[in-house]
Structures are given as structure tokens and as C-alpha cells.
Write a protein that holds these residues in place. Structure first.
Motif, PDB file in Angstrom:
ATOM      1  N   ALA A  93       0.569  -1.216  -0.074  1.00 14.60           N
ATOM      2  CA  ALA A  93       0.106   0.054   0.184  1.00 14.60           C
ATOM      3  C   ALA A  93       1.079   0.931  -0.132  1.00 14.60           C
ATOM      4  N   ASN A  94       0.717   2.041  -0.081  1.00 16.42           N
ATOM      5  CA  ASN A  94       0.939   3.274  -0.029  1.00 16.42           C
ATOM      6  C   ASN A  94       1.216   3.569   1.387  1.00 16.42           C
ATOM      7  N   GLY A  95       2.291   3.333   1.311  1.00 20.14           N
ATOM      8  CA  GLY A  95       3.280   3.797   2.993  1.00 20.14           C
ATOM      9  C   GLY A  95       3.209   2.458   4.022  1.00 20.14           C
ATOM     10  N   ARG A 223       6.090  -3.590   6.913  1.00 22.82           N
ATOM     11  CA  ARG A 223       7.273  -3.388   6.684  1.00 22.82           C
ATOM     12  C   ARG A 223       7.404  -2.070   5.982  1.00 22.82           C
ATOM     13  N   THR A 224       8.657  -1.499   5.080  1.00 22.47           N
ATOM     14  CA  THR A 224       7.942   0.029   4.264  1.00 22.47           C
ATOM     15  C   THR A 224       9.693  -0.288   3.339  1.00 22.47           C
ATOM     16  N   MET A 225       9.220   0.711   2.946  1.00 17.57           N
ATOM     17  CA  MET A 225      10.699   0.700   1.947  1.00 17.57           C
ATOM     18  C   MET A 225      11.150   1.784   1.670  1.00 17.57           C
ATOM     19  N   SER A 226      11.105   2.883   2.792  1.00 16.10           N
ATOM     20  CA  SER A 226      11.325   4.401   3.197  1.00 16.10           C
ATOM     21  C   SER A 226      12.001   4.590   3.410  1.00 16.10           C
ATOM     22  N   LYS A 227      13.319   3.313   4.136  1.00 17.94           N
ATOM     23  CA  LYS A 227      14.444   3.559   5.506  1.00 17.94           C
ATOM     24  C   LYS A 227      15.719   3.032   4.916  1.00 17.94           C
ATOM     25  N   ALA A 228      15.012   2.212   4.195  1.00 16.18           N
ATOM     26  CA  ALA A 228      16.049   1.034   4.097  1.00 16.18           C
ATOM     27  C   ALA A 228      16.599   1.040   2.921  1.00 16.18           C
ATOM     28  N   ARG A 235       6.113   6.600  -0.935  1.00 15.90           N
ATOM     29  CA  ARG A 235       5.106   6.370  -0.109  1.00 15.90           C
ATOM     30  C   ARG A 235       4.968   4.790  -0.265  1.00 15.90           C
ATOM     31  N   LEU A 236       6.274   3.647   0.056  1.00 20.24           N
ATOM     32  CA  LEU A 236       5.477   1.861  -0.609  1.00 20.24           C
ATOM     33  C   LEU A 236       6.016   1.005   0.120  1.00 20.24           C
ATOM     34  N   ALA A 268      11.565  -0.807  -9.590  1.00 14.12           N
ATOM     35  CA  ALA A 268      12.752  -0.246 -10.082  1.00 14.12           C
ATOM     36  C   ALA A 268      13.995  -0.788  -8.809  1.00 14.12           C
ATOM     37  N   ALA A 269      12.898  -0.324  -8.015  1.00 16.89           N
ATOM     38  CA  ALA A 269      14.023  -0.151  -6.643  1.00 16.89           C
ATOM     39  C   ALA A 269      14.124  -1.435  -5.737  1.00 16.89           C
ATOM     40  N   LEU A 270      13.008  -2.408  -6.634  1.00 16.56           N
ATOM     41  CA  LEU A 270      13.674  -4.002  -5.628  1.00 16.56           C
ATOM     42  C   LEU A 270      15.003  -4.399  -6.903  1.00 16.56           C
ATOM     43  N   GLU A 271      14.612  -4.121  -8.098  1.00 15.98           N
ATOM     44  CA  GLU A 271      15.478  -4.361  -9.249  1.00 15.98           C
ATOM     45  C   GLU A 271      17.308  -3.925  -7.988  1.00 15.98           C
ATOM     46  N   TYR A 272      17.474  -2.761  -7.172  1.00 12.95           N
ATOM     47  CA  TYR A 272      18.945  -2.497  -6.888  1.00 12.95           C
ATOM     48  C   TYR A 272      18.990  -2.370  -5.951  1.00 12.95           C
ATOM     49  N   THR A 273      18.366  -4.356  -5.261  1.00 17.31           N
ATOM     50  CA  THR A 273      18.837  -4.177  -3.331  1.00 17.31           C
ATOM     51  C   THR A 273      19.867  -4.141  -3.132  1.00 17.31           C
ATOM     52  N   ASP A 274      21.006  -5.313  -3.404  1.00 17.22           N
ATOM     53  CA  ASP A 274      22.127  -5.526  -3.411  1.00 17.22           C
ATOM     54  C   ASP A 274      22.632  -3.613  -2.888  1.00 17.22           C
ATOM     55  N   THR A 275      22.549  -2.933  -4.190  1.00 20.86           N
ATOM     56  CA  THR A 275      23.291  -1.317  -3.518  1.00 20.86           C
ATOM     57  C   THR A 275      22.867  -0.529  -2.450  1.00 20.86           C
ATOM     58  N   LEU A 276      21.142  -0.804  -2.319  1.00 28.93           N
ATOM     59  CA  LEU A 276      21.163  -0.177  -1.619  1.00 28.93           C
ATOM     60  C   LEU A 276      21.261  -0.709   0.021  1.00 28.93           C
ATOM     61  N   LEU A 277      21.209  -1.837   0.380  1.00 27.04           N
ATOM     62  CA  LEU A 277      21.205  -2.669   1.381  1.00 27.04           C
ATOM     63  C   LEU A 277      23.110  -1.802   1.540  1.00 27.04           C
TER      64      LEU A 277
END
Length: 366
Positions: A93-95, A223-228, A235-236, A268-277
Motif C-alpha cells: 500500500a501507500n506507505g 515493513r516499509t521501503m522508506s528507510k532501508a 510511499r510504499l 525498479a528499486a527492488l532491482e537494486y536491492t544489493d546496492t541499496l543495502l
């Protein structure tokens, strides 16, 4: 001028203030637990590609069930926790706030009660109020850890329909042990859902509590995608639980609640999980450095298991907050007696905060 008091708003909303943190134009902003690192340029380009593809079909409604996104979120959870999750167990959902709101709409409401352990995330009682769910607050120990016997007693006394457990806890930073969650789940029984709010779990020293959902249909991990993921502006948020919980929230979600643009950006962000982590690891190292510096200065630092640090103890926290702000660093006065909270930033931002903290020590003798 008409004021809100002149409108026929619900009685329980009168005299209340909306959620929000100060948004001030200062050099260093460390008050909202954001990831300080901008998204890498290759990811920005990939987002543009995916959004452009989505834009070609904006005359049509998006996938209302966000199946592709939920599948990729399930894959991320499986890979990073070692516990297999399927898309049927995931909802987005949205956040994470909308996720929690939908859960309260489905499991709370008039005549029902939600229970939390404060100080904790201040949106939990606000979301309860907005869904006309009663709110009961149970206290934490003096060190802000969860008082499990007291928590079990509170659950047995109030018989809530929804129990919130925040791990790591915002604003204090404490994580909750696996066995403590199980004790509260058993106390809640079949007539309640237990929500483990894991907004900051990627920053924790320990492991996710996700594995606990297996065989426990009333346990939900949010969980959220806002932080990590450094995507606060996206807002996911999402949850993992028994598929029956996903069925329940779909009864209250708005139609097509996740836009095609949101879904494309998150994918798109999930494609770059390793970089973001990798950024997460940098922030964890910076957090530990700041904790060591603050402790060395003589401040009392609460156990820090997230991307923020609660510290004190101050006779007048707001005066200290203002003193630090006057030095160009914005942190958070959450209203926790004697304490303030800073969000971990870049090394340069953290150095600016630590310089201000040294001046605090001289000025206030804290």
C-alpha cells in the motif's frame, strides 16, 4: 475565517493536532529517520524507464492487486530472511501507514480496541483514532524495553482486537526478542491480531521476526521501503502474513489504491536491492560510531538498533533541541521525558551533530 471547530467533525477529533515533524530549512536535517543517501543514478535511470513504460498506459487502471510487485517483495523477503514467502502472503500500500490503517479498518473499528506499548510510534494511536478504534497504552520499563509480564497482563485485562509491537521501536531504538513476541501472541489469543511493525528491521543487529508468521495466522509483520531502500518519497509499505490476512485487507482497501507509477518505481528499486543495502551497512557503521561518541561524552544512550539514536538525559529537552538547532542541526524532540532523538546521517552530517553535542555538554552539563 471558518475554523475546524465550526465544522461538524467527529467529537474525538476536536482539539487534536495532525501528525508531523518540523520541516525547517537548516543545513543538517536529522529529525525524520530518512536515509540520507540519494538513490544511485543507475537506479534513477531505471525508474525513469519503468515509469515511462507505465505512462504509456495511464489511460488504464493499474493492476489493482499489484501481483508483480507483491511477487518481487516476497522474493526480497525470502532472500534476505531465509524464510520462504509467497506473493499470496504479501500486501502492499501507500506507505506502511496505509498498511496499518487498512489493518485497523479490517480488525479494529467501533467497539474494538488497539493496544500499544509507549513510548512508541505516535502514528499507531492516531491511526486507531482515525478508524474509530479505541486505544490503550501500556508502559515500558525505565530502559524502554518491553515489560513482558506487564504487557501480557495488559492484554489479558483489556482484551484488545489489535496489538502493536514495534521492533526496533521508534523512538527508543529497542528491538523485541522472538520469545517476547511469542508470549504476547499467546496472550492475545484467537480474537486479536498482533502486528509487528518492522519499519527499521534492516538496520537491526538481530534478525527479522518474519519467520514467526509460519503457523500463526493472527501474526502480521509490517515493513516499509522508506528507510532501508532510501525511498521515503515513494510511499510504499507492505506486510507479510497468512494469505487470509491479505484477503481481509482487500475488503477495505480502496480500488486501485497503488498507482501504476508507484508500482513501477518500487519494482525498479527492488532491482537494486544489493546496492541499496550497502547504504544500510554504511549507516549501521555510522550509527555505532555516533553511539560510541555520545556515550564517551557521558550522555545516556538507549540501546540503538535502528537508523536513529535516542539520548539524554536533559532537564529541559526542548531547550537542548533549540540549542542544537541554532547550530544548524535539526533533530527530534519526541516528547519522551528527558530525551531527544537524532537520525543517523552521512559522516559529515553526523560530525556536525557531534560538534553540537559537545557544545551541549559544555553549556548544559548534561
Amino acid at each position: 475565517m471558518t475554523s475546524i471547530d465550526d465544522l461538524p467533525v467527529r467529537d474525538e477529533l476536536r482539539g487534536k493536532s495532525p501528525y508531523g515533524a518540523p520541516q525547517l530549512d537548516v543545513a543538517v536535517r536529522l529529525n525524520t529517520n530518512e536515509n540520507p543517501y540519494p538513490l544511485p543514478e543507475p537506479l534513477v535511470a531505471r525508474i525513469a524507464e519503468r515509469v515511462a513504460d507505465a505512462a504509456r498506459n495511464l489511460n488504464r487502471y493499474p493492476d489493482r492487486d499489484a501481483v508483480e510487485l507483491r511477487t518481487e517483495l516476497a522474493r526480497y523477503l525470502t532472500r534476505t530472511t531465509g524464510h520462504e514467502v509467497t506473493y499470496e502472503q504479501v500486501w502492499a500500500a501507500n506507505g506502511s501507514n496505509e498498511v496499518l490503517q487498512q489493518l485497523l479498518q479490517a480488525f479494529g473499528g467501533p467497539g474494538r480496541t488497539a493496544l500499544g506499548f509507549e513510548p512508541s510510534y505516535s502514528m499507531h494511536p492516531l491511526l486507531a483514532r482515525g478508524t474509530n478504534t479505541g486505544w490503550v497504552s501500556a508502559p515500558r520499563r525505565d530502559d524502554f524495553s518491553l515489560d513482558v509480564p506487564g504487557a501480557v497482563e495488559a492484554i489479558r485485562t483489556h482484551r484488545p482486537s489489535v496489538v502493536f509491537i514495534t521492533s526496533p521501536n521508534n523512538p527508543t531504538g529497542n528491538a523485541v526478542a522472538r520469545e517476547d513476541v511469542l508470549a504476547l501472541y499467546e496472550a492475545a489469543g484467537r480474537d486479536a491480531v498482533v502486528i509487528v511493525d518492522e519499519a527499521y528491521t534492516e538496520f537491526s543487529h538481530g534478525s527479522s521476526l518474519l519467520e514467526l508468521i509460519e503457523g500463526r495466522p493472527n501474526l502480521i509483520v509490517s515493513r516499509t521501503m522508506s528507510k532501508a531502500f532510501g525511498a521515503a518519497g515513494l510511499r510504499l509499505g507492505y506486510l507479510a502474513a497468512d494469505p487470509a490476512v491479505v484477503d481481509a485487507v482487500q475488503l477495505v482497501r480502496l480500488p486501485y489504491h497503488l498507482s501504476a507509477v508507484n508500482q513501477a518505481t518500487a519494482l525498479a528499486a527492488l532491482e537494486y536491492t544489493d546496492t541499496l543495502l550497502q547504504y544500510v551497512e554504511q549507516l549501521k557503521a555510522e550509527r555505532d560510531r555516533v553511539v560510541a561518541e555520545l556515550t564517551g561524552l557521558g550522555f545516556d544512550v538507549t540501546v540503538a538498533d535502528a537508523n536513529f539514536i535516542q539520548f539524554g538525559v536533559f532537564e529541559d529537552p526542548h531547550a537542548v533541541w533549540r540549542f542544537i538547532l541554532d547550530r544548524g542541526v535539526l533533530i527530534r524532540d519526541n516528547g519522551v521525558p528527558g530525551r531527544l532523538r537524532m537520525s543517523v546521517g552521512t559522516p559529515e552530517e553526523n560530525d556536525a551533530f557531534l560538534d553540537a553535542a559537545r557544545e551541549v555538554k559544555k553549556e548544559f552539563g548534561a
